[in-house]
Design a protein around this motif. Structure first.
Motif, mmCIF file in Angstrom:
data_model
loop_
_atom_site.group_PDB
_atom_site.id
_atom_site.type_symbol
_atom_site.label_atom_id
_atom_site.label_comp_id
_atom_site.label_asym_id
_atom_site.label_seq_id
_atom_site.Cartn_x
_atom_site.Cartn_y
_atom_site.Cartn_z
ATOM 1 N N LYS A 29 0.872 -1.165 -0.076
ATOM 2 C CA LYS A 29 -0.101 0.054 0.065
ATOM 3 C C LYS A 29 0.704 1.190 -0.196
ATOM 4 O O LYS A 29 0.306 2.631 -0.046
ATOM 5 C CB LYS A 29 -0.914 -0.070 1.186
ATOM 6 C CG LYS A 29 -1.767 -1.188 1.131
ATOM 7 C CD LYS A 29 -2.849 -1.098 2.271
ATOM 8 C CE LYS A 29 -3.753 -2.377 2.148
ATOM 9 N NZ LYS A 29 -4.770 -2.421 3.431
ATOM 10 N N MET A 30 2.357 0.940 -0.268
ATOM 11 C CA MET A 30 3.016 2.069 0.079
ATOM 12 C C MET A 30 4.253 2.210 -1.106
ATOM 13 O O MET A 30 4.315 1.228 -1.566
ATOM 14 C CB MET A 30 3.825 2.400 1.174
ATOM 15 C CG MET A 30 2.886 2.393 2.491
ATOM 16 S SD MET A 30 3.609 2.615 4.238
ATOM 17 C CE MET A 30 4.225 4.253 3.824
ATOM 18 N N ALA A 31 4.466 3.285 -1.329
ATOM 19 C CA ALA A 31 5.640 3.317 -2.616
ATOM 20 C C ALA A 31 6.965 2.826 -1.738
ATOM 21 O O ALA A 31 7.024 2.733 -0.322
ATOM 22 C CB ALA A 31 6.149 4.817 -2.851
ATOM 23 N N GLY A 32 7.828 2.093 -2.274
ATOM 24 C CA GLY A 32 9.092 1.581 -1.915
ATOM 25 C C GLY A 32 10.200 1.366 -3.085
ATOM 26 O O GLY A 32 9.943 1.366 -4.018
ATOM 27 N N ASP A 33 11.417 1.013 -2.347
ATOM 28 C CA ASP A 33 12.377 0.808 -3.188
ATOM 29 C C ASP A 33 12.863 -0.942 -3.085
ATOM 30 O O ASP A 33 12.446 -1.362 -2.035
ATOM 31 C CB ASP A 33 13.711 1.203 -2.645
ATOM 32 C CG ASP A 33 13.708 2.840 -3.056
ATOM 33 O OD1 ASP A 33 12.819 3.458 -3.559
ATOM 34 O OD2 ASP A 33 14.987 3.597 -2.798
ATOM 35 N N GLU A 34 13.251 -1.408 -4.185
ATOM 36 C CA GLU A 34 13.456 -2.747 -4.166
ATOM 37 C C GLU A 34 14.852 -3.076 -4.659
ATOM 38 O O GLU A 34 15.074 -2.273 -5.950
ATOM 39 C CB GLU A 34 12.352 -3.689 -4.646
ATOM 40 C CG GLU A 34 12.649 -5.345 -4.910
ATOM 41 C CD GLU A 34 12.525 -6.065 -3.602
ATOM 42 O OE1 GLU A 34 12.988 -5.271 -2.548
ATOM 43 O OE2 GLU A 34 12.178 -7.084 -3.617
ATOM 44 N N VAL A 35 15.632 -3.820 -4.322
ATOM 45 C CA VAL A 35 16.946 -4.359 -5.185
ATOM 46 C C VAL A 35 16.832 -5.469 -5.598
ATOM 47 O O VAL A 35 16.646 -6.713 -4.979
ATOM 48 C CB VAL A 35 18.184 -4.365 -3.983
ATOM 49 C CG1 VAL A 35 19.433 -4.815 -4.944
ATOM 50 C CG2 VAL A 35 18.313 -2.831 -3.431
ATOM 51 N N VAL A 36 16.653 -5.416 -7.050
ATOM 52 C CA VAL A 36 16.381 -6.717 -7.583
ATOM 53 C C VAL A 36 17.580 -7.393 -7.958
ATOM 54 O O VAL A 36 18.656 -6.834 -8.676
ATOM 55 C CB VAL A 36 15.561 -6.458 -8.965
ATOM 56 C CG1 VAL A 36 15.289 -7.882 -10.036
ATOM 57 C CG2 VAL A 36 14.434 -5.537 -8.956
ATOM 58 N N GLN A 37 17.879 -8.587 -7.727
ATOM 59 C CA GLN A 37 18.956 -9.440 -7.712
ATOM 60 C C GLN A 37 19.176 -10.601 -8.442
ATOM 61 O O GLN A 37 17.987 -11.347 -8.704
ATOM 62 C CB GLN A 37 19.423 -9.815 -6.313
ATOM 63 C CG GLN A 37 19.642 -8.609 -5.374
ATOM 64 C CD GLN A 37 19.722 -9.290 -3.943
ATOM 65 O OE1 GLN A 37 20.372 -10.263 -3.435
ATOM 66 N NE2 GLN A 37 18.933 -8.533 -2.860
ATOM 67 N N LEU A 38 20.229 -10.717 -9.446
ATOM 68 C CA LEU A 38 20.333 -11.989 -10.179
ATOM 69 C C LEU A 38 21.475 -12.825 -10.022
ATOM 70 O O LEU A 38 22.407 -12.226 -9.889
ATOM 71 C CB LEU A 38 20.192 -11.300 -11.836
ATOM 72 C CG LEU A 38 20.480 -12.544 -12.847
ATOM 73 C CD1 LEU A 38 19.600 -12.020 -13.970
ATOM 74 C CD2 LEU A 38 21.818 -13.040 -13.282
ATOM 75 N N TYR A 39 21.219 -13.995 -9.791
ATOM 76 C CA TYR A 39 22.036 -15.051 -9.265
ATOM 77 C C TYR A 39 22.204 -16.298 -10.426
ATOM 78 O O TYR A 39 21.309 -16.458 -10.988
ATOM 79 C CB TYR A 39 21.921 -15.697 -8.053
ATOM 80 C CG TYR A 39 21.851 -14.902 -6.738
ATOM 81 C CD1 TYR A 39 23.016 -14.752 -6.186
ATOM 82 C CD2 TYR A 39 20.774 -13.976 -6.398
ATOM 83 C CE1 TYR A 39 23.105 -13.864 -5.131
ATOM 84 C CE2 TYR A 39 20.883 -13.089 -5.513
ATOM 85 C CZ TYR A 39 21.793 -13.031 -4.803
ATOM 86 O OH TYR A 39 22.163 -11.875 -3.790
ATOM 87 N N VAL A 40 23.389 -16.514 -10.466
ATOM 88 C CA VAL A 40 23.449 -17.841 -11.728
ATOM 89 C C VAL A 40 24.069 -19.055 -10.705
ATOM 90 O O VAL A 40 25.045 -18.756 -9.868
ATOM 91 C CB VAL A 40 24.606 -17.609 -12.676
ATOM 92 C CG1 VAL A 40 24.752 -18.842 -13.317
ATOM 93 C CG2 VAL A 40 23.981 -16.600 -13.522
ATOM 94 N N LYS A 41 23.646 -20.458 -11.034
ATOM 95 C CA LYS A 41 24.050 -21.483 -10.569
ATOM 96 C C LYS A 41 24.551 -22.505 -11.860
ATOM 97 O O LYS A 41 23.395 -22.776 -12.533
ATOM 98 C CB LYS A 41 23.053 -22.136 -9.581
ATOM 99 C CG LYS A 41 23.647 -23.352 -9.025
ATOM 100 C CD LYS A 41 22.446 -24.045 -8.171
ATOM 101 C CE LYS A 41 23.042 -25.131 -7.264
ATOM 102 N NZ LYS A 41 21.893 -25.743 -6.449
#
Length: 133
Positions: free
Chosen positions: A34-46
């Protein structure tokens, strides 16, 4: 810490690539809170088929995004051959044919310490070993 929640969907990556090719990975991130926010989108490889010892999983990209409540953004990552390579026993960097898992989310995959959603897909690298400089 965020005062909102995020959902990950529509993860796209090619099914098969030739050793030595770069790839683009994309994902939709939605602010479901319900609120604005920041997200750190992370990409991982295996790497699933390597014969040399390597880390279980490696961070290969991240992007900070801002979303208002209800907003969805498409986030893209470009993975180079260097980011898919492993270091062989003789010290060479090679892209190894086989299966690779790609994880995208707001935290380290396989972690029991988070409630953030992680999604994954598998790609197959075909062809011969590719030397990376």
């Amino acid at each position: 810490m965020s005062y909102t929640e995020f959902d990950y969907s529509n993860l796209k990556a090619p099914d098969d690539i030739n050793a030595g090719d770069s790839i683009t990975v994309s994902v939709d991130v939605t602010n479901t809170g319900k609120m604005a926010g920041d997200e750190v989108v992370q990409l991982y490889v295996k790497h699933l088929n390597t014969t040399v010892p390597i880390p279980n999983i490696s961070l290969q990209g991240f992007k900070r995004i801002q979303l208002v409540a209800g907003e969805t953004k498409k986030v893209e990552f470009k993975l180079s051959p260097k980011q898919l390579a492993v270091v062989s026993e003789n010290g060479n960097k090679n892209v190894v044919p086989g299966n690779y898992e790609i994880y995208v989310g707001g935290s380290l995959p396989l972690s029991n310490l988070t409630s953030k959603k992680i999604i994954k897909t598998t790609i197959k690298v075909i062809g011969n070993f590719f030397d990376v400089e």
